[in-house]
Write a protein that holds these residues in place. Structure first.
Motif, mmCIF file in Angstrom:
data_model
loop_
_atom_site.group_PDB
_atom_site.id
_atom_site.type_symbol
_atom_site.label_atom_id
_atom_site.label_comp_id
_atom_site.label_asym_id
_atom_site.label_seq_id
_atom_site.Cartn_x
_atom_site.Cartn_y
_atom_site.Cartn_z
ATOM 1 N N TYR A 331 0.821 -1.207 0.000
ATOM 2 C CA TYR A 331 0.000 0.000 0.000
ATOM 3 C C TYR A 331 0.862 1.268 0.000
ATOM 4 O O TYR A 331 0.370 2.355 0.304
ATOM 5 C CB TYR A 331 -0.930 0.008 1.210
ATOM 6 C CG TYR A 331 -2.214 -0.797 1.040
ATOM 7 C CD1 TYR A 331 -2.844 -0.903 -0.196
ATOM 8 C CD2 TYR A 331 -2.808 -1.442 2.126
ATOM 9 C CE1 TYR A 331 -4.013 -1.620 -0.347
ATOM 10 C CE2 TYR A 331 -3.993 -2.155 1.988
ATOM 11 C CZ TYR A 331 -4.589 -2.246 0.747
ATOM 12 O OH TYR A 331 -5.770 -2.956 0.602
ATOM 13 N N GLY A 332 2.124 1.124 -0.350
ATOM 14 C CA GLY A 332 3.054 2.243 -0.260
ATOM 15 C C GLY A 332 3.248 2.990 -1.563
ATOM 16 O O GLY A 332 2.448 2.899 -2.502
ATOM 17 N N ASP A 333 4.333 3.743 -1.625
ATOM 18 C CA ASP A 333 4.651 4.603 -2.767
ATOM 19 C C ASP A 333 5.340 3.802 -3.870
ATOM 20 O O ASP A 333 5.532 2.590 -3.755
ATOM 21 C CB ASP A 333 5.530 5.766 -2.298
ATOM 22 C CG ASP A 333 4.788 6.713 -1.356
ATOM 23 O OD1 ASP A 333 3.615 7.003 -1.630
ATOM 24 O OD2 ASP A 333 5.389 7.148 -0.350
ATOM 25 N N ALA A 334 5.721 4.506 -4.943
ATOM 26 C CA ALA A 334 6.197 3.837 -6.150
ATOM 27 C C ALA A 334 7.557 4.353 -6.587
ATOM 28 O O ALA A 334 8.030 5.401 -6.151
ATOM 29 C CB ALA A 334 5.179 4.031 -7.277
ATOM 30 N N MET A 335 8.162 3.595 -7.496
ATOM 31 C CA MET A 335 9.416 3.965 -8.148
ATOM 32 C C MET A 335 9.267 3.711 -9.642
ATOM 33 O O MET A 335 8.676 2.715 -10.050
ATOM 34 C CB MET A 335 10.580 3.138 -7.587
ATOM 35 C CG MET A 335 11.887 3.316 -8.350
ATOM 36 S SD MET A 335 13.208 2.210 -7.760
ATOM 37 C CE MET A 335 13.669 3.052 -6.239
ATOM 38 N N LEU A 336 9.774 4.633 -10.452
ATOM 39 C CA LEU A 336 9.830 4.435 -11.892
ATOM 40 C C LEU A 336 11.293 4.364 -12.300
ATOM 41 O O LEU A 336 12.026 5.353 -12.172
ATOM 42 C CB LEU A 336 9.127 5.567 -12.641
ATOM 43 C CG LEU A 336 9.232 5.525 -14.175
ATOM 44 C CD1 LEU A 336 8.608 4.248 -14.726
ATOM 45 C CD2 LEU A 336 8.595 6.758 -14.784
ATOM 46 N N ILE A 337 11.731 3.205 -12.776
ATOM 47 C CA ILE A 337 13.087 3.027 -13.278
ATOM 48 C C ILE A 337 13.026 3.274 -14.773
ATOM 49 O O ILE A 337 12.522 2.440 -15.548
ATOM 50 C CB ILE A 337 13.624 1.616 -12.977
ATOM 51 C CG1 ILE A 337 13.605 1.355 -11.459
ATOM 52 C CG2 ILE A 337 15.035 1.438 -13.513
ATOM 53 C CD1 ILE A 337 13.927 -0.078 -11.077
ATOM 54 N N LEU A 338 13.528 4.439 -15.193
ATOM 55 C CA LEU A 338 13.383 4.882 -16.583
ATOM 56 C C LEU A 338 14.718 5.412 -17.083
ATOM 57 O O LEU A 338 15.067 6.582 -16.849
ATOM 58 C CB LEU A 338 12.300 5.971 -16.674
ATOM 59 C CG LEU A 338 11.940 6.477 -18.061
ATOM 60 C CD1 LEU A 338 11.373 5.344 -18.920
ATOM 61 C CD2 LEU A 338 10.926 7.612 -17.965
ATOM 62 N N PRO A 339 15.498 4.589 -17.765
ATOM 63 C CA PRO A 339 16.815 5.038 -18.255
ATOM 64 C C PRO A 339 16.694 6.226 -19.204
ATOM 65 O O PRO A 339 15.810 6.281 -20.064
ATOM 66 C CB PRO A 339 17.338 3.807 -18.994
ATOM 67 C CG PRO A 339 16.626 2.652 -18.374
ATOM 68 C CD PRO A 339 15.263 3.170 -18.048
ATOM 69 N N GLY A 340 17.583 7.212 -19.006
ATOM 70 C CA GLY A 340 17.601 8.387 -19.878
ATOM 71 C C GLY A 340 16.574 9.439 -19.581
ATOM 72 O O GLY A 340 16.356 10.348 -20.380
ATOM 73 N N SER A 341 15.933 9.352 -18.413
ATOM 74 C CA SER A 341 14.858 10.296 -18.090
ATOM 75 C C SER A 341 15.343 11.553 -17.402
ATOM 76 O O SER A 341 14.612 12.549 -17.354
ATOM 77 C CB SER A 341 13.814 9.602 -17.205
ATOM 78 O OG SER A 341 14.422 9.091 -16.035
ATOM 79 N N LEU A 342 16.557 11.534 -16.865
ATOM 80 C CA LEU A 342 17.057 12.694 -16.108
ATOM 81 C C LEU A 342 18.406 13.137 -16.702
ATOM 82 O O LEU A 342 19.182 12.327 -17.208
ATOM 83 C CB LEU A 342 17.224 12.336 -14.630
ATOM 84 C CG LEU A 342 15.938 12.014 -13.876
ATOM 85 C CD1 LEU A 342 16.245 11.477 -12.486
ATOM 86 C CD2 LEU A 342 15.028 13.233 -13.788
#
Length: 343
Positions: A331-342
């Motif tokens: 029921y917690g928060d999330a992570m997005l692993i997205l190469p090249g996003s930053l």
């Protein structure tokens, strides 16, 4: 690598015990393995972070009310947690009782019917019914099987909130929790931006909560789960790749379903058991990015995200999430692993 290589310290108060009032209201840590950096974001910002032409892949499994209470004919209490429905009459359960259950033993179920222990292996038992079907019994008398780290009984609200809005294929005993963050408004926002979606099915089994007992992770044997990837999903992935879009798995279950269907490097329709175990050194053949929740220390899911983003980066990002008081687990928060996003 050792199981202890995937340990991190988590204060117990950061384990989310209740869902937020709104599905998409969670925080999201955006993690970029290419730049080795991260940013604190919100799940609602996801449509603006992804690009038109990207493809989201959801797991459409539906969670069954999989916890049942039964009694031995001698009166002793037995708690049953469904592992898998085999057919209308037979099912595999994890069983807890004061004394071990034996083959041939009969159990009195909540609807007054009887079931016979056909076979037992450790905590697993195969139960056979002569009349009635398991699915109807579970729907009428089962309880939502909240994970053991949620230290409260399941209530009526959990029947709706421990279920994704697109769950349509009954068979899971635990939610594909990354999908819990998505609501109708978020799906509409994706569509308006030209971000498409499709589905796979992976029925999450009770084994997902079992710890890794091997010190050497390569010796760990994954539990089997039923998975299906259709020809329509294969086509959607192929069309996305052809136009330069990215394939984003929503949850580790969607990731494992896709990668199980591409074990030889080529994605094909798939309908079978999977025991796929992804850990550092293993290759990903299908997904370009992963949207996921925060996972238990030393779990196979920590190993999976480390295979995608790198162990040191994942552990550093988790330490940041702890320091920033993110909410952890189902029921917690999330992570997005997205190469090249930053940058």
């Amino acid at each position: 690598m050792r199981t202890s290589d995937f340990h991190y310290e988590l204060p117990e108060e950061l384990i989310a015990q209740e869902p937020l009032a709104e599905r998409a209201a969670s925080r999201m840590l955006l993690l970029d393995p290419k730049s080795q950096t991260w940013q604190d974001q919100q799940v609602r910002e996801l449509p603006g972070i992804l690009r038109p032409g990207d493809l989201l892949v959801f797991n459409d499994t539906r969670v069954l009310p999989a916890r049942l209470h039964a009694r031995k004919v001698t009166g002793g209490a037995v708690e049953l947690l469904l592992e898998r429905l085999i057919d209308d009459r037979e099912a595999l359960f994890l069983a807890r009782a004061s004394k071990a259950l034996c083959s041939g033993m009969q159990l009195l179920l909540a609807d007054g019917s009887m079931a016979t222990v056909r076979e037992r292996q450790g905590m697993q038992i195969w139960l056979q019914r002569d009349v009635g079907d398991w699915l109807a019994l579970l729907e009428a008398h089962g309880e939502v099987p909240l994970p053991p780290y949620i230290r409260r009984p399941a209530d009526a609200a959990d029947r709706e909130r421990y279920q994704t809005i697109f769950g349509r294929e009954p068979g899971a005993v635990a939610a594909p929790t990354a999908g819990l963050h998505f609501d109708a408004a978020l799906l509409t926002a994706f569509a308006e931006r030209g971000i498409t979606h499709c589905f796979v099915t992976l029925h999450v089994g009770a084994g997902t909560f079992l710890p890794v007992r091997e010190d050497d992770i390569e010796k760990h044997q994954m539990h089997a789960e039923i998975s299906r990837v259709t020809s329509e999903t294969v086509q959607a992935v192929q069309e996305t790749k052809a136009r330069g879009g990215r394939v984003i798995a929503v949850g580790t279950t969607a990731c494992r379903a896709l990668e199980s269907a591409a074990m030889d490097g080529s994605l094909r329709p798939f309908a079978d058991e999977t025991r796929l175990f992804l850990y550092p050194g293993k290759k990903f053949h299908v997904i370009d990015a992963l949207f996921t929740n925060f996972h238990l220390p030393e779990s196979t899911l920590m190993m999976l995200v480390s295979a995608l983003a790198g162990r040191e980066l994942i552990l550093a990002a988790y330490r940041h999430a702890v320091a920033q008081r993110y909410r952890f687990f189902s029921y917690g928060d999330a992570m997005l692993i997205l190469p090249g996003s930053l940058p």
